[in-house]
Motif scaffolding. Structure first.
Motif, PDB file in Angstrom:
ATOM      1  N   CYS A  34      47.567  25.791 131.196  1.00 20.45           N
ATOM      2  CA  CYS A  34      46.640  26.593 131.276  1.00 20.45           C
ATOM      3  C   CYS A  34      47.132  27.899 130.928  1.00 20.45           C
ATOM      4  N   THR A  35      46.750  28.709 130.290  1.00 18.67           N
ATOM      5  CA  THR A  35      47.148  30.126 130.149  1.00 18.67           C
ATOM      6  C   THR A  35      46.041  31.137 130.248  1.00 18.67           C
ATOM      7  N   ALA A  36      46.386  32.327 130.230  1.00 18.35           N
ATOM      8  CA  ALA A  36      45.305  33.539 130.646  1.00 18.35           C
ATOM      9  C   ALA A  36      44.575  33.664 129.735  1.00 18.35           C
ATOM     10  N   ILE A  37      43.859  32.937 128.938  1.00 22.12           N
ATOM     11  CA  ILE A  37      42.847  32.971 127.997  1.00 22.12           C
ATOM     12  C   ILE A  37      41.508  32.825 128.976  1.00 22.12           C
ATOM     13  N   GLY A  38      40.661  34.190 128.840  1.00 23.14           N
ATOM     14  CA  GLY A  38      39.363  34.082 129.494  1.00 23.14           C
ATOM     15  C   GLY A  38      38.279  33.193 128.970  1.00 23.14           C
ATOM     16  N   GLU A  39      37.087  33.244 129.443  1.00 17.30           N
ATOM     17  CA  GLU A  39      36.065  32.574 128.673  1.00 17.30           C
ATOM     18  C   GLU A  39      35.627  32.863 127.320  1.00 17.30           C
ATOM     19  N   ASP A  40      35.903  34.600 127.327  1.00 14.83           N
ATOM     20  CA  ASP A  40      35.448  34.930 126.013  1.00 14.83           C
ATOM     21  C   ASP A  40      36.738  34.849 124.901  1.00 14.83           C
ATOM     22  N   GLN A  42      39.632  35.736 125.284  1.00  8.81           N
ATOM     23  CA  GLN A  42      40.585  36.899 125.062  1.00  8.81           C
ATOM     24  C   GLN A  42      41.687  36.759 126.286  1.00  8.81           C
ATOM     25  N   VAL A  43      42.826  37.224 125.895  1.00  5.21           N
ATOM     26  CA  VAL A  43      43.943  37.424 126.994  1.00  5.21           C
ATOM     27  C   VAL A  43      43.590  38.279 128.252  1.00  5.21           C
ATOM     28  N   LEU A  51      47.916  38.892 137.259  1.00  8.29           N
ATOM     29  CA  LEU A  51      46.628  38.707 136.684  1.00  8.29           C
ATOM     30  C   LEU A  51      46.515  37.582 136.072  1.00  8.29           C
ATOM     31  N   GLN A  52      47.414  37.388 134.924  1.00  6.66           N
ATOM     32  CA  GLN A  52      47.706  36.178 134.240  1.00  6.66           C
ATOM     33  C   GLN A  52      47.656  34.864 134.941  1.00  6.66           C
ATOM     34  N   PRO A 116      52.458  35.673 122.152  1.00  6.27           N
ATOM     35  CA  PRO A 116      53.567  36.692 122.696  1.00  6.27           C
ATOM     36  C   PRO A 116      52.858  37.475 123.798  1.00  6.27           C
ATOM     37  N   ARG A 117      51.460  37.443 123.734  1.00  6.29           N
ATOM     38  CA  ARG A 117      50.819  38.396 124.761  1.00  6.29           C
ATOM     39  C   ARG A 117      50.733  37.655 126.165  1.00  6.29           C
ATOM     40  N   LEU A 118      51.076  36.019 126.130  1.00  3.52           N
ATOM     41  CA  LEU A 118      51.004  35.452 127.398  1.00  3.52           C
ATOM     42  C   LEU A 118      52.479  35.419 128.087  1.00  3.52           C
TER      43      LEU A 118
END
Length: 131
Positions: A34-40, A42-43, A51-52, A116-118
């Motif tokens: 699991c990565t830091a992708i929110g329910e919307d 977005q990262v 935070l991630q 690359p943002r993760l």
């Protein structure tokens, strides 16, 4: 019946790549990375490992719930970091969730994640006997 149940997050990659967000095989529950992708979609927390990692763990908690398990059932986690020197940031988030549970854990540095943002990806295994 095979005793294996598969659950998805609804994200577009599961069908394209051929994987499930979480698989229950008997009493074992396995959550894909699991990565830091929110329910919307977005990262969450660009540039911030802490935070991630928190978002990764929230995503794991939601995935476990789909299979009838909880964070209390987690027996192993694996934390993949882009920069091992920032392990304490991921470790702090992990400790806030698993400080009393204390699953087996591996933390390691990887060359890249798919976006690359993760900065961090976390996977988990749980043991959750069926009622």
């Amino acid at each position: 019946m095979s005793g294996i149940e598969r659950f998805g997050s609804g994200g577009p990659w599961e069908a394209r790549v051929g994987y499930s967000r979480v698989v229950r095989a008997g009493d074992g529950v396995h959550v894909s990375g699991c990565t830091a992708i929110g329910e919307d979609g977005q990262v969450v927390g660009p540039g911030d490992v802490y935070l991630q990692a928190q978002q990764c763990l929230r995503n794991i908690e939601r995935a476990l719930a789909q299979a009838g398990a909880t964070l209390q059932d987690v027996v192993r986690t694996r934390v993949y970091l882009l920069d091992a020197s920032r392990w304490e940031d991921a470790g702090r988030a992990h400790g806030e969730v698993f400080g009393e549970i204390r699953p087996a854990n591996t933390m390691l540095e990887v060359a890249a994640l798919l976006d690359p943002r993760l900065l961090v990806e976390i996977e988990a295994d749980a043991w959750s006997p069926r009622a």
